[in-house]
Enzyme design. Structure first.
Site: not given
Length: 279
Positions: A96-99, A126
């Site tokens: 879950d890094a939402k890059r 993510t």
């Protein structure tokens, strides 16, 4: 190295272990609740305990990269070990890094998490599409090449998300619906399930105006501490409920550091979810 596609591996894990995803979110308050210091030693103890307790029973772990990155390089080293230990035990890891970025920068983010040669290689990542869905092309391409997956922010549970995700385009379709349509296209003809999923909050209520049947997984935060329950899932996700991967973080993690208590909590959530989605 090219793995079996993420969607195929995820479907098998969900069918054998149930669809529960447990977050690994070592924020300061939770470390304190466990009686641990907010330092590298506490971070490592927390992460190792979660993996030890649950890696052989849950389908997916979702470590939140930010809670490791805040400690700098030593924290990232703990994250590397956490990912490696979880995957070695047979649990899929969604980072879950939402890059989200463009061009070579997006390619570098993708390489960090989706290249099998990287020490942070994860089964899925993510990503944020709000520089335009096309900006994710480097991650999409590398995920296909390596057998990894993506979870694209589509309809998130935070209230602020609606101002972007529910904004209406000139063609009359919302931004969120547009992201879902892109993902359905990525997953066309995949079997038993595509590798390109959406993040869709379990707290959002009736989503029947959106086509969630994207032939891919739907990562659903919000169960437990955020107020949603397993029983809510069929009403929120409709006919797509079988592809939902419900994420629980604080609802399970608050029972640590006792390993048996963590296992019991995860088992209860898993049983409730399995009953709800198979009803």
């Amino acid at each position: 190295m090219t793995l079996t596609p993420f969607g195929t591996r995820l479907r098998a894990a969900m069918d054998s272990r149930g669809p529960l995803c447990v977050g690994i979110d070592p924020h300061a308050a939770l470390l304190a609740q466990w009686g641990l210091k907010d330092d590298i030693a506490g971070l490592e103890r927390f992460s190792r305990t979660v993996v030890e307790a649950l890696a052989e029973s849950v389908a997916v772990f979702k470590p939140q990269a930010a809670f490791f990155e805040r400690f700098g390089s030593k924290g990232v080293a703990v994250l590397e070990r956490t990912v490696a230990d979880a995957r070695a035990a047979g649990t899929l890891v969604v980072m879950d890094a939402k890059r989200g970025d463009i061009g070579s920068t997006m390619a570098a983010y993708a390489s960090a998490f989706l290249d099998p040669a990287s020490p942070l290689f994860s089964d899925a990542l993510t990503v944020s599409p709000y520089l335009g869905y096309g900006s994710l092309a480097p991650a999409v391409d590398l995920a296909r090449e390596s057998g990894a997956g993506l979870f694209v922010l589509a309809l998130t549970s935070n209230p602020e998300g609606a101002e972007v995700q529910r904004a209406v385009r000139e063609d009359g379709r919302t931004i969120g619906a547009t992201m879902l349509a892109h993902l359905a296209a990525e997953n066309a003809d995949a079997s038993p399930m595509g590798s390109f999923g959406a993040v869709v909050g379990a707290t959002l209520g009736d989503l029947s105006s959106f086509d969630l049947d994207i032939n891919g997984p739907l990562l659903a935060p919000g169960i437990g501490a955020q107020g949603a329950t397993a029983a809510d899932l069929p009403a929120v996700f409709g006919k797509a409920v079988r592809n939902v991967v419900p994420n629980v973080s604080r609802g399970v993690l608050k029972h640590g550091p006792d390993v048996n208590a963590l296992r019991d909590s995860a088992r209860r959530f898993a049983d409730e979810i399995r009953e709800a989605v198979s009803a």
